[in-house]
Design a protein around this motif. Structure first.
Motif, PDB file in Angstrom:
ATOM      1  N   GLY A 124       0.809  -1.207   0.000  1.00  0.00           N
ATOM      2  CA  GLY A 124       0.000   0.000   0.000  1.00  0.00           C
ATOM      3  C   GLY A 124       0.841   1.254   0.000  1.00  0.00           C
ATOM      4  N   ARG A 137       0.511   3.286   7.364  1.00  0.00           N
ATOM      5  CA  ARG A 137      -0.142   2.955   6.095  1.00  0.00           C
ATOM      6  C   ARG A 137      -1.374   3.832   5.975  1.00  0.00           C
ATOM      7  NH1 ARG A 137      -1.306  -3.092   4.409  1.00  0.00           N
ATOM      8  NH2 ARG A 137      -2.378  -3.052   6.388  1.00  0.00           N
ATOM      9  N   LEU A 139      -3.042   4.078   2.821  1.00  0.00           N
ATOM     10  CA  LEU A 139      -3.905   3.512   1.788  1.00  0.00           C
ATOM     11  C   LEU A 139      -3.533   2.046   1.613  1.00  0.00           C
ATOM     12  CD1 LEU A 139      -6.060   3.944  -0.446  1.00  0.00           C
ATOM     13  CD2 LEU A 139      -4.165   4.455  -2.008  1.00  0.00           C
ATOM     14  N   GLU A 140      -4.538   1.188   1.800  1.00  0.00           N
ATOM     15  CA  GLU A 140      -4.308  -0.228   1.562  1.00  0.00           C
ATOM     16  C   GLU A 140      -5.253  -0.704   0.480  1.00  0.00           C
ATOM     17  OE1 GLU A 140      -5.741  -3.082   4.680  1.00  0.00           O
ATOM     18  OE2 GLU A 140      -5.972  -1.234   5.827  1.00  0.00           O
ATOM     19  N   ALA A 148       0.686  -0.774  -3.714  1.00  0.00           N
ATOM     20  CA  ALA A 148       0.771   0.487  -4.457  1.00  0.00           C
ATOM     21  C   ALA A 148       1.960   0.434  -5.400  1.00  0.00           C
ATOM     22  CB  ALA A 148       0.908   1.660  -3.503  1.00  0.00           C
TER      23      ALA A 148
END
Length: 172
Positions: A124, A137, A139-140, A148
């Protein structure tokens, strides 16, 4: 490739199987700037306006049916690549981009694709607010195989960050 803003004609290049290389003559000649006892797969470089260099290890772009080399997380150098310090994220295995907030260079984003042959890991987008001392983190992916592959900070509105996600898992 990352260009040193403080030293004329100095640039750095990362290699999937060769660490970090440094040129002080605009790219005509390169010298190794990466310890041989560290993972040699480097997938991302970024440099701050003050010359601090960040390297994300691991090669995150395997071709169809091919392998890529894993890494051991993030590293930083404040002396032009002479010495490197680990900044964590070793479980990311593959870092494809390091993005530095131009309005606050202690705010760093990392795109991590994660392990090639197993689900999970540190996948992510990760953010550090303290120049890589700690990571969160932010954004996963929708599942345990999504990481990502790219991240950028909008230079006109640094509260806006763009990321590309990639769901991948290679079967041996």
């Amino acid at each position: 490739v990352a260009v040193d803003p403080l030293a004329a004609n100095t640039l750095y290049a990362a290699a999937a199987t060769g660490g970090v290389w440094k040129s002080t003559d605009g790219g005509a000649v390169f010298q190794a700037a990466w310890p041989t006892d560290l993972t040699q797969a480097v997938g991302a470089l970024a440099v701050t306006s003050q010359g601090r260099l960040y390297a994300g290890t691991g090669e995150s772009n395997p071709g169809g049916g091919s392998l890529s080399f894993g890494g051991k997380g993030m590293y930083a150098s404040s002396d032009g690549g002479v010495h490197w310090r680990s900044l964590g994220l070793a479980g990311s295995e593959r870092i494809s981009r390091v993005a530095i907030d131009p309005s606050d260079e202690s705010r760093i984003f990392v795109a991590a694709t994660g392990p090639l042959f197993s689900a999970g890991g540190e996948r992510g987008v990760y953010r550090s607010e303290d120049a890589g001392q700690t990571w969160t983190r932010v954004l996963e992916g929708d599942n345990k195989t999504t990481g990502a592959s790219d991240v950028h900070v909008d230079p006109l509105d640094t509260s806006r960050v763009y990321a590309a996600m990639w769901d991948h898992l290679r079967e041996p």
